[in-house]
Design an enzyme around this catalytic site. Structure first.
Site, PDB file in Angstrom:
ATOM      1  N   GLY A  11       0.833  -1.207   0.000  1.00  0.00           N
ATOM      2  CA  GLY A  11       0.000   0.000   0.000  1.00  0.00           C
ATOM      3  C   GLY A  11       0.858   1.243   0.000  1.00  0.00           C
ATOM      4  O   GLY A  11       0.560   2.213   0.708  1.00  0.00           O
ATOM      5  N   ALA A  12       1.912   1.235  -0.807  1.00  0.00           N
ATOM      6  CA  ALA A  12       2.952   2.270  -0.702  1.00  0.00           C
ATOM      7  C   ALA A  12       2.836   3.365  -1.753  1.00  0.00           C
ATOM      8  O   ALA A  12       3.716   4.209  -1.846  1.00  0.00           O
ATOM      9  CB  ALA A  12       4.325   1.619  -0.806  1.00  0.00           C
ATOM     10  N   TYR A 156     -14.066  -1.768  10.582  1.00  0.00           N
ATOM     11  CA  TYR A 156     -12.672  -1.326  10.428  1.00  0.00           C
ATOM     12  C   TYR A 156     -11.905  -1.462  11.747  1.00  0.00           C
ATOM     13  O   TYR A 156     -10.795  -2.018  11.793  1.00  0.00           O
ATOM     14  CB  TYR A 156     -12.659   0.139   9.955  1.00  0.00           C
ATOM     15  CG  TYR A 156     -11.284   0.761   9.924  1.00  0.00           C
ATOM     16  CD1 TYR A 156     -10.350   0.376   8.957  1.00  0.00           C
ATOM     17  CD2 TYR A 156     -10.904   1.726  10.861  1.00  0.00           C
ATOM     18  CE1 TYR A 156      -9.088   0.947   8.927  1.00  0.00           C
ATOM     19  CE2 TYR A 156      -9.640   2.299  10.835  1.00  0.00           C
ATOM     20  CZ  TYR A 156      -8.733   1.910   9.867  1.00  0.00           C
ATOM     21  OH  TYR A 156      -7.476   2.465   9.844  1.00  0.00           O
TER      22      TYR A 156
END
Ligand code: NAP
Length: 257
Positions: A11-12, A156
């Site tokens: 997720g960079a 979440y």
């Protein structure tokens, strides 16, 4: 600043992951970035090379919800840079859904990305991390779930708390391999996604934080870097809150008293 160590950040290409990758690149790590969108990936690779002056930055497309995909990402990383020493399991999603309306699909999807995606990233990286002299896993959790709650984020928050439960057993299982597993718990961090919320909303967020500012993505990167260093080898299964003091006040009045 030369460094023979390699980090893979999931997720960079946006937000916190990009901030983590930026801090490692500036500290001379060889940096592999993964996410699904190749256009964002190419942009992130180019930006990070420019801001860090480090040419050892590589985007490798991947999807954390597929173990096969993560194996390919790790394979390319090791092939390119020669090793993998640090995994930052950061990819995550945070759609909102109130309890009455929350669907099974929404519940499953967020667990697939945030929890199963973390597991697959770690499983894919394990052999390479074991081969490192100082393997490190750094998970991006959150204050939401482990410490605080927010309407719409029951699912979440559950995933972010689950990551910490996972971390404690993983740390024991991997201790004898010299691999540490730790977590950073960000508060409200300023990312591209927050820009759409408008100035009024951002100001109200800032007002509840003793430091009166949102976190910067690199604030999280510096915390991850601490856990990643070879010298942090006796620190495992710990969580570090990086929130400008956001969880401290008993009431909103306490912030300005
Ligand atoms: P973001 O700006 O939305 O970025 C998410 C990143 O993850 C993107 O690069 C995205 O790229 C990637 N991603 C999403 N699904 C993926 C998948 N299936 N496989 C691979 N990559 C995937 O998010 P963020 O705000 O930086 O959040 C990052 C992490 O920090 C999350 O774990 C989140 O829970 C945590 N966090 C954020 C905050 C905050 O204030 N922002 C606070 C606490 C915790 P693609 O879509 O191209 O795949």
């Amino acid at each position: 600043m030369a460094n023979s160590r390699t980090v893979l950040v999931t997720g960079a290409t946006l937000g916190i992951g990009k901030g983590i990758a930026s801090v490692f690149a500036k500290n001379g790590y060889k940096v592999a970035l993964t996410a699904r969108n190749a256009e964002h990936g190419a942009q992130a690779e180019q930006t990070l090379k420019a801001v860090s002056g480090n040419e050892d930055v590589l985007f490798v497309p991947g999807d954390v919800t597929s173990l096969e995909s993560m194996r390919q990402v790790v394979g390319t990383t090791v092939e390119t840079f020669g090793s993998l020493d640090v995994l930052c399991a950061n990819a995550g999603m945070f759609p909102s859904a109130k309890l009455d309306a929350m669907t099974e699909r929404q519940w499953d999807e967020i667990f697939d990305v945030n929890v199963k995606g973390m597991l697959f990233s770690i499983q894919a990286a394990l052999d390479a991390l074991r081969a490192s002299v100082a393997g490190r896993i750094v998970i991006t959790s959150s204050i939401t779930g482990p410490v605080t709650g927010f309407p719409g984020w029951a699912h979440y928050g559950s995933t972010k708390a689950a990551q910490l439960g996972f971390m404690r057993t993983a740390a024991i299982e991997l201790a004898r391999d010299g691999i540490t597993v730790n977590a950073v718990l960000p508060g409200n961090i300023y990312t591209e996604g927050l820009q759409d919320l408008g100035e009024d909303y951002l100001n109200s967020m800032k007002a509840s934080i003793p430091m009166k500012r949102l976190g910067d993505v690199e604030d999280i990167g510096h915390a991850a870097l601490f856990f990643a260093q070879e010298t942090s080898g006796y620190v495992t299964a710990q969580s570090l809150i990086v929130d400008g003091g956001q969880i401290l006040p008993e009431t909103l009045e306490a912030v300005d008293a």
